[in-house]
Design a protein around this motif. Structure first.
Motif, PDB file in Angstrom:
ATOM      1  N   MET A 272      26.540  24.674  38.402  1.00 50.72           N
ATOM      2  CA  MET A 272      26.442  26.349  38.625  1.00 50.72           C
ATOM      3  C   MET A 272      27.170  27.174  38.319  1.00 50.72           C
ATOM      4  O   MET A 272      28.369  26.950  39.022  1.00 50.72           O
ATOM      5  N   SER A 273      26.916  28.231  38.209  1.00 51.37           N
ATOM      6  CA  SER A 273      28.164  29.563  37.864  1.00 51.37           C
ATOM      7  C   SER A 273      27.950  30.096  38.370  1.00 51.37           C
ATOM      8  O   SER A 273      26.868  30.461  38.970  1.00 51.37           O
ATOM      9  N   ASP A 274      29.339  30.670  38.783  1.00 45.19           N
ATOM     10  CA  ASP A 274      28.724  31.634  39.718  1.00 45.19           C
ATOM     11  C   ASP A 274      28.534  33.159  39.564  1.00 45.19           C
ATOM     12  O   ASP A 274      27.843  34.428  40.373  1.00 45.19           O
ATOM     13  N   GLU A 275      27.769  33.630  37.840  1.00 45.16           N
ATOM     14  CA  GLU A 275      27.692  34.444  37.508  1.00 45.16           C
ATOM     15  C   GLU A 275      26.288  34.964  37.690  1.00 45.16           C
ATOM     16  O   GLU A 275      25.804  35.192  36.732  1.00 45.16           O
ATOM     17  N   GLN A 276      25.303  33.617  38.108  1.00 43.95           N
ATOM     18  CA  GLN A 276      24.142  33.503  37.533  1.00 43.95           C
ATOM     19  C   GLN A 276      23.110  34.965  38.539  1.00 43.95           C
ATOM     20  O   GLN A 276      22.398  35.163  37.311  1.00 43.95           O
ATOM     21  N   ASN A 277      23.924  35.395  39.626  1.00 47.90           N
ATOM     22  CA  ASN A 277      23.377  36.813  40.233  1.00 47.90           C
ATOM     23  C   ASN A 277      24.106  37.372  40.125  1.00 47.90           C
ATOM     24  O   ASN A 277      25.003  37.691  39.840  1.00 47.90           O
ATOM     25  N   SER A 278      23.227  38.783  39.515  1.00 46.09           N
ATOM     26  CA  SER A 278      24.167  39.957  39.759  1.00 46.09           C
ATOM     27  C   SER A 278      24.064  41.235  40.616  1.00 46.09           C
ATOM     28  O   SER A 278      23.009  41.240  40.935  1.00 46.09           O
ATOM     29  N   PRO A 279      24.956  41.513  40.710  1.00 51.99           N
ATOM     30  CA  PRO A 279      25.058  42.156  42.280  1.00 51.99           C
ATOM     31  C   PRO A 279      24.176  43.497  42.237  1.00 51.99           C
ATOM     32  O   PRO A 279      24.434  43.794  41.212  1.00 51.99           O
ATOM     33  N   GLY A 280      22.997  43.139  42.966  1.00 50.66           N
ATOM     34  CA  GLY A 280      22.130  45.080  43.089  1.00 50.66           C
ATOM     35  C   GLY A 280      23.143  45.867  44.271  1.00 50.66           C
ATOM     36  O   GLY A 280      23.916  45.529  45.010  1.00 50.66           O
ATOM     37  N   LEU A 281      22.071  46.957  44.204  1.00 49.47           N
ATOM     38  CA  LEU A 281      22.743  48.054  45.552  1.00 49.47           C
ATOM     39  C   LEU A 281      22.566  47.866  47.033  1.00 49.47           C
ATOM     40  O   LEU A 281      23.328  47.883  47.513  1.00 49.47           O
ATOM     41  N   VAL A 282      20.846  46.392  47.020  1.00 52.48           N
ATOM     42  CA  VAL A 282      21.428  46.009  48.550  1.00 52.48           C
ATOM     43  C   VAL A 282      22.307  45.173  48.967  1.00 52.48           C
ATOM     44  O   VAL A 282      23.022  45.509  50.486  1.00 52.48           O
ATOM     45  N   SER A 283      22.962  44.328  48.014  1.00 52.09           N
ATOM     46  CA  SER A 283      24.727  43.662  47.804  1.00 52.09           C
ATOM     47  C   SER A 283      24.947  44.509  47.886  1.00 52.09           C
ATOM     48  O   SER A 283      26.176  44.091  48.988  1.00 52.09           O
ATOM     49  N   TRP A 284      25.454  45.395  47.136  1.00 55.04           N
ATOM     50  CA  TRP A 284      26.703  46.419  47.524  1.00 55.04           C
ATOM     51  C   TRP A 284      26.487  46.938  48.727  1.00 55.04           C
ATOM     52  O   TRP A 284      27.625  47.192  49.785  1.00 55.04           O
ATOM     53  N   LEU A 285      25.389  47.427  49.865  1.00 53.87           N
ATOM     54  CA  LEU A 285      24.985  47.899  50.742  1.00 53.87           C
ATOM     55  C   LEU A 285      25.890  46.879  52.019  1.00 53.87           C
ATOM     56  O   LEU A 285      26.572  47.454  52.678  1.00 53.87           O
ATOM     57  N   LEU A 286      25.250  45.606  51.446  1.00 53.96           N
ATOM     58  CA  LEU A 286      25.828  44.927  52.596  1.00 53.96           C
ATOM     59  C   LEU A 286      27.047  44.019  52.895  1.00 53.96           C
ATOM     60  O   LEU A 286      27.495  43.729  53.715  1.00 53.96           O
ATOM     61  N   LEU A 287      27.700  44.738  51.607  1.00 55.09           N
ATOM     62  CA  LEU A 287      29.152  44.668  51.171  1.00 55.09           C
ATOM     63  C   LEU A 287      29.987  45.256  52.173  1.00 55.09           C
ATOM     64  O   LEU A 287      31.202  44.732  53.099  1.00 55.09           O
ATOM     65  N   VAL A 288      29.214  46.384  51.830  1.00 53.97           N
ATOM     66  CA  VAL A 288      30.138  47.617  52.843  1.00 53.97           C
ATOM     67  C   VAL A 288      29.837  47.711  54.182  1.00 53.97           C
ATOM     68  O   VAL A 288      31.129  47.772  55.533  1.00 53.97           O
ATOM     69  N   LEU A 289      29.139  47.625  55.090  1.00 57.32           N
ATOM     70  CA  LEU A 289      28.815  46.917  55.727  1.00 57.32           C
ATOM     71  C   LEU A 289      29.819  45.573  56.906  1.00 57.32           C
ATOM     72  O   LEU A 289      29.918  46.135  57.675  1.00 57.32           O
ATOM     73  N   LEU A 290      29.770  44.948  55.801  1.00 59.24           N
ATOM     74  CA  LEU A 290      30.296  43.218  56.634  1.00 59.24           C
ATOM     75  C   LEU A 290      31.786  43.947  56.525  1.00 59.24           C
ATOM     76  O   LEU A 290      32.712  43.430  57.356  1.00 59.24           O
ATOM     77  N   ALA A 291      32.057  44.464  55.634  1.00 56.54           N
ATOM     78  CA  ALA A 291      33.534  45.156  55.673  1.00 56.54           C
ATOM     79  C   ALA A 291      33.896  46.038  56.957  1.00 56.54           C
ATOM     80  O   ALA A 291      34.861  45.734  57.346  1.00 56.54           O
ATOM     81  N   LEU A 292      32.382  47.213  57.128  1.00 60.87           N
ATOM     82  CA  LEU A 292      32.986  47.386  58.070  1.00 60.87           C
ATOM     83  C   LEU A 292      33.004  47.012  59.800  1.00 60.87           C
ATOM     84  O   LEU A 292      34.087  46.967  60.353  1.00 60.87           O
ATOM     85  N   VAL A 293      32.284  45.731  59.815  1.00 63.39           N
ATOM     86  CA  VAL A 293      31.955  45.020  60.542  1.00 63.39           C
ATOM     87  C   VAL A 293      33.433  43.821  61.082  1.00 63.39           C
ATOM     88  O   VAL A 293      33.929  43.645  62.093  1.00 63.39           O
ATOM     89  N   TRP A 294      33.584  43.311  59.880  1.00 65.28           N
ATOM     90  CA  TRP A 294      34.718  42.847  60.012  1.00 65.28           C
ATOM     91  C   TRP A 294      36.185  43.174  59.642  1.00 65.28           C
ATOM     92  O   TRP A 294      36.953  42.884  60.256  1.00 65.28           O
ATOM     93  N   GLY A 295      35.907  44.266  60.081  1.00 64.75           N
ATOM     94  CA  GLY A 295      37.164  44.868  59.341  1.00 64.75           C
ATOM     95  C   GLY A 295      37.610  45.820  60.644  1.00 64.75           C
ATOM     96  O   GLY A 295      39.324  45.290  61.444  1.00 64.75           O
ATOM     97  N   SER A 296      36.722  45.485  61.235  1.00 69.97           N
ATOM     98  CA  SER A 296      37.050  46.006  62.783  1.00 69.97           C
ATOM     99  C   SER A 296      37.282  44.788  64.175  1.00 69.97           C
ATOM    100  O   SER A 296      37.991  44.727  65.539  1.00 69.97           O
ATOM    101  N   SER A 297      37.569  43.509  62.830  1.00 72.70           N
ATOM    102  CA  SER A 297      37.417  42.304  63.897  1.00 72.70           C
ATOM    103  C   SER A 297      38.805  42.194  64.708  1.00 72.70           C
ATOM    104  O   SER A 297      39.066  41.433  65.741  1.00 72.70           O
TER     105      SER A 297
END
Length: 295
Positions: A1-26
């Motif tokens: 299975m290839s890692d390229e099968q799904n192209s990150p959309g807007l929702v994925s990027w927003l989740l990524l930013v939220l996750l960075a804020l949460v985990w960065g505060s850990s």
């Protein structure tokens, strides 16, 4: 299975930013928790509180999970959460929270290596170059902190590196064996399966109960660990597992490149200091993030 099968959309990027804020505060929360508790207590208490918060979601579906899935879910909880929680706490007994957050950016390197070696992943050359650049940037930050004197490099960084290897293993296990299970259930069940270990360690191997009865700093310390557990662990892992399933392991783990910015921000607020070499290394890391996710 290839890692390229799904192209990150807007929702994925927003989740990524939220996750960075949460985990960065850990990392700053770990630092504050260590003022009251030992590293082992912070790691296992963090996991057990997260289990308590997620147990209402785990117990109704646990009986429905095929038994053959339970070993993988246990590994995700043990290797991907419990051991790293302890290792990060041990590291931060001797490392600044900002630096720990920066070293954590090595996770995508091990996601890639483990995926290539054990799961036969394929990635584009530009993505591999980006991950390599990110790794170089992280190494630059570590060496720059010691002004490129190898004798001054803090070996407690190895605990963080070990944790990132474990994260890389867990990410690949989720992507290849658990994609048909809801992200919330993956997190809740995996925490449930390792909760006896967390509780057993707290009660048998530490003086946690004595602190609860007599330490005046117990409640503030517990508040820090609880926030770390419920927000920085439980909620963050649900988001992370969602990203692993809907985007790719490499994209999801690239959050660890953005986390240093948040971790450094909290560190500066708490009077931690970075030198010019480390700041330059952060720029290299961010360039690597861009190339690692370039289509």
């Amino acid at each position: 299975m290839s890692d390229e099968q799904n192209s990150p959309g807007l929702v994925s990027w927003l989740l990524l930013v939220l996750l960075a804020l949460v985990w960065g505060s850990s990392f700053i929360l770990i630092k504050k928790s260590l003022l009251t508790f030992s590293a082992g207590e912070v790691g296992t208490l963090r996991m057990f509180i997260a289990f308590l918060g997620l147990s209402p979601f785990a117990l109704p579906v646990l009986k429905k999970i095929e038994r053959k899935r339970l070993p993988v879910l246990f590994l995700v909880g043990f290797v991907g959460s419990l051991l790293p929680a302890i290792l990060f706490a041990i590291a931060q007994t001797q490392l600044e929270s900002a630096i720990t957050g920066v070293i954590n950016a090595m996770t995508p390197v091990f996601v890639l290596l483990i995926g290539l070696i054990f799961f036969h992943h394929k990635i584009k050359t530009i993505n591999a170059i980006g991950i390599t650049i990110g790794f170089i940037g992280c190494s630059f930050i570590m060496l720059g902190g010691a002004y490129f004197d190898l004798s001054g490099v803090n070996l407690y960084a190895l605990f963080v590196i070990a944790a990132t290897v474990m994260y890389g293993t867990s990410v690949n296990l989720i992507k290849h064996y658990l994609t048909d299970i809801r992200s919330l259930h993956i997190t809740a069940i995996s925490f449930t399966l390792v909760s006896p270990i967390s509780l057993g360690y707290l009660l048998i191997a530490t003086d946690f109960l004595d602190k609860a009865a007599s330490d005046p700093n117990f409640l503030p310390g517990l508040a820090y660990v609880s926030t770390l557990a419920l927000v920085g662990t439980a909620m963050a892992l649900v988001i992370f597992n969602k990203l692993v399933k809907t985007a790719s392991p490499i994209f999801a783990s690239s959050v660890t490149y953005v986390i240093p910015i948040v971790a450094i921000g909290w560190g500066l607020v708490d009077d931690e200091v970075l030198n010019a070499y480390q700041i330059f290394g952060i720029g290299i890391v961010l360039a690597g993030v861009y190339l690692a996710n370039k289509k």
